[in-house]
Design an enzyme around this catalytic site. Structure first.
Site, PDB file in Angstrom:
ATOM      1  N   HIS A  10       0.864  -1.193   0.000  1.00  0.00           N
ATOM      2  CA  HIS A  10       0.000   0.000   0.000  1.00  0.00           C
ATOM      3  C   HIS A  10       0.891   1.231   0.000  1.00  0.00           C
ATOM      4  O   HIS A  10       1.266   1.749   1.051  1.00  0.00           O
ATOM      5  CB  HIS A  10      -0.919  -0.024   1.226  1.00  0.00           C
ATOM      6  CG  HIS A  10      -1.971   1.043   1.224  1.00  0.00           C
ATOM      7  ND1 HIS A  10      -3.198   0.884   1.824  1.00  0.00           N
ATOM      8  CD2 HIS A  10      -1.993   2.294   0.691  1.00  0.00           C
ATOM      9  CE1 HIS A  10      -3.921   1.994   1.669  1.00  0.00           C
ATOM     10  NE2 HIS A  10      -3.189   2.864   0.982  1.00  0.00           N
ATOM     11  N   HIS A  43       1.450   4.841  -2.448  1.00  0.00           N
ATOM     12  CA  HIS A  43       1.147   5.705  -3.593  1.00  0.00           C
ATOM     13  C   HIS A  43       2.447   6.362  -4.036  1.00  0.00           C
ATOM     14  O   HIS A  43       3.062   7.097  -3.253  1.00  0.00           O
ATOM     15  CB  HIS A  43       0.114   6.757  -3.197  1.00  0.00           C
ATOM     16  CG  HIS A  43      -1.172   6.163  -2.713  1.00  0.00           C
ATOM     17  ND1 HIS A  43      -2.210   5.851  -3.561  1.00  0.00           N
ATOM     18  CD2 HIS A  43      -1.581   5.789  -1.470  1.00  0.00           C
ATOM     19  CE1 HIS A  43      -3.203   5.321  -2.864  1.00  0.00           C
ATOM     20  NE2 HIS A  43      -2.841   5.261  -1.588  1.00  0.00           N
ATOM     21  N   HIS A  90      -9.377   0.781  -1.674  1.00  0.00           N
ATOM     22  CA  HIS A  90      -9.371   1.443  -0.376  1.00  0.00           C
ATOM     23  C   HIS A  90     -10.796   1.382   0.176  1.00  0.00           C
ATOM     24  O   HIS A  90     -11.751   1.763  -0.515  1.00  0.00           O
ATOM     25  CB  HIS A  90      -8.982   2.918  -0.526  1.00  0.00           C
ATOM     26  CG  HIS A  90      -7.525   3.152  -0.798  1.00  0.00           C
ATOM     27  ND1 HIS A  90      -6.824   2.457  -1.737  1.00  0.00           N
ATOM     28  CD2 HIS A  90      -6.655   4.048  -0.244  1.00  0.00           C
ATOM     29  CE1 HIS A  90      -5.565   2.902  -1.752  1.00  0.00           C
ATOM     30  NE2 HIS A  90      -5.436   3.857  -0.857  1.00  0.00           N
ATOM     31  N   GLU A 105     -11.425   3.177   5.770  1.00  0.00           N
ATOM     32  CA  GLU A 105     -10.446   4.087   6.391  1.00  0.00           C
ATOM     33  C   GLU A 105     -11.256   5.184   7.077  1.00  0.00           C
ATOM     34  O   GLU A 105     -11.415   5.192   8.290  1.00  0.00           O
ATOM     35  CB  GLU A 105      -9.519   4.666   5.324  1.00  0.00           C
ATOM     36  CG  GLU A 105      -8.521   5.690   5.863  1.00  0.00           C
ATOM     37  CD  GLU A 105      -7.804   6.472   4.761  1.00  0.00           C
ATOM     38  OE1 GLU A 105      -6.810   7.139   5.097  1.00  0.00           O
ATOM     39  OE2 GLU A 105      -8.237   6.442   3.597  1.00  0.00           O
ATOM     40  N   ASP A 160       1.771   3.960   2.849  1.00  0.00           N
ATOM     41  CA  ASP A 160       0.743   4.788   2.215  1.00  0.00           C
ATOM     42  C   ASP A 160       1.354   5.946   1.413  1.00  0.00           C
ATOM     43  O   ASP A 160       1.561   5.839   0.214  1.00  0.00           O
ATOM     44  CB  ASP A 160      -0.241   5.284   3.277  1.00  0.00           C
ATOM     45  CG  ASP A 160      -1.585   5.713   2.708  1.00  0.00           C
ATOM     46  OD1 ASP A 160      -1.790   5.607   1.490  1.00  0.00           O
ATOM     47  OD2 ASP A 160      -2.442   6.155   3.499  1.00  0.00           O
ATOM     48  N   ASP A 161       1.610   7.061   2.083  1.00  0.00           N
ATOM     49  CA  ASP A 161       2.211   8.258   1.465  1.00  0.00           C
ATOM     50  C   ASP A 161       3.349   8.724   2.368  1.00  0.00           C
ATOM     51  O   ASP A 161       3.209   9.706   3.112  1.00  0.00           O
ATOM     52  CB  ASP A 161       1.160   9.365   1.315  1.00  0.00           C
ATOM     53  CG  ASP A 161       0.005   8.935   0.432  1.00  0.00           C
ATOM     54  OD1 ASP A 161       0.163   8.962  -0.797  1.00  0.00           O
ATOM     55  OD2 ASP A 161      -1.050   8.548   0.967  1.00  0.00           O
TER      56      ASP A 161
END
Length: 316
Positions: A14, A16, A194, A197, A275-276
């Site tokens: 996961h 990005h 996704h 969340e 994630d980021d």
């Protein structure tokens, strides 16, 4: 414990790519492409990372992505992330790529895809990091836009193995994208999404039943629905959980409240991801360290989480 966690072989499922754009690289690319950024320097940009929710983060994320213009830019972005993988013994990665973030501002689809693909190929050859790319649709845009993106992508079918669904979750249920996911599966692509969340457990049910996903990205709100938890355990559906992201975006007010270890002990196939990472303060190792420091994660639990990530790979 940091070094031990760092050396543990793991996969990242996961991530990005646009969210791994570190401030230093953002400024370098802005200079290369003669783009004026709204921040004076790297430190001013870092202080802007103090956002309070998903939408504030996304506004900053899309502004940052604007510096990505050329094939070389996308190569440099992806290569920088792969170097971080090598540092942290991430032996396999399945990153997300959001074409609409770029095509909507005039960047040719193939420029972005070619840059990313070339870097992933070099990662395999030079760093020994296996990978598979996930083409992700932006859920705040209409399904028709996702169809257009899929049509654009199909001539490059061999460059990616799955489609995903990301961006603002609330008010954009998975059901909105059922038809385009049906088409993607008809083309032989796997699906992930996704869900759970900021959105409710119902979105996870929809992702499983309507989008037929192999994996749920995030999924932490599944804990609110015992029947859903039972299904996730029975079918061993992986959740790609992102602890630092969850606390930064206030899904949990504090890391000590995070439920990943509870889910692990119940038998849910949870994994640890970043994630980021440029925006949320850490890559995979930093997420593992946070779980150890805030939740008392043991070595045995860390081993299970790392093994889960390797077992939950979809690209081979």
């Amino acid at each position: 414990m940091h070094d031990w966690l760092n050396n543990l072989p793991k996969a990242e499922l996961h991530l990005h790519l646009e969210g791994s754009l570190e401030p230093e690289l953002m400024f370098r690319l802005a200079e290369r492409n003669k783009i004026a950024l709204p921040w004076n320097d790297v430190e001013a940009l870092r202080s802007a990372y103090n956002f309070g929710n998903l939408q504030e983060f996304l506004d900053l994320y899309y502004a940052g992505a604007d510096v990505l213009r050329t094939e070389q830019d996308f190569y440099d972005l992806t290569w920088a992330y792969l170097q971080k993988c090598e540092e942290q013994n991430v032996v396999h990665t399945e990153p997300f790529f959001d074409p609409q973030t770029h095509t909507d501002r005039g960047v040719p689809f193939e420029a972005a895809l070619n840059g990313i693909s070339a870097a992933l190929a070099d990662g395999r050859e030079l760093l020994g990091i296996s990978s598979g790319l996930i083409l992700s649709f932006l859920r705040h845009l209409p399904e028709e836009e996702a169809f257009k993106t899929l049509e654009q992508a199909l001539p490059y079918r061999n460059a990616f193995f799955a489609v995903g669904l990301d961006s603002s979750e609330v008010g954009h249920p998975p059901s909105k994208f059922q038809r385009v996911f049906d088409k993607a599966r008809g083309e032989g692509l796997l699906t992930v999404a996704h869900a759970g969340e900021e959105g409710p457990p119902e979105y996870i049910w929809q992702a499983l039943d309507l989008l037929k996903v192999s994996r749920i990205d995030h999924g932490v709100r599944a804990a609110e629905d015992p029947k859903l938890i039972a299904r996730l355990i029975e079918e061993q559906i992986p959740l790609t959980v992102c602890p630092l992201s969850n606390t930064k975006l206030k899904v949990f007010a504090d890391m000590r409240q995070h439920n990943i270890l509870d889910l692990l002990e119940q038998g849910v196939k949870v994994t640890v991801n970043s994630d980021d990472p440029a925006y949320f303060g850490g890559y995979v190792t930093e997420n593992f360290v946070a779980l150890h420091e805030s939740l008392g994660m043991t070595e045995a639990q860390a081993r299970r989480l790392a093994q889960n990530s390797l077992d939950a790979r979809l690209a081979y």
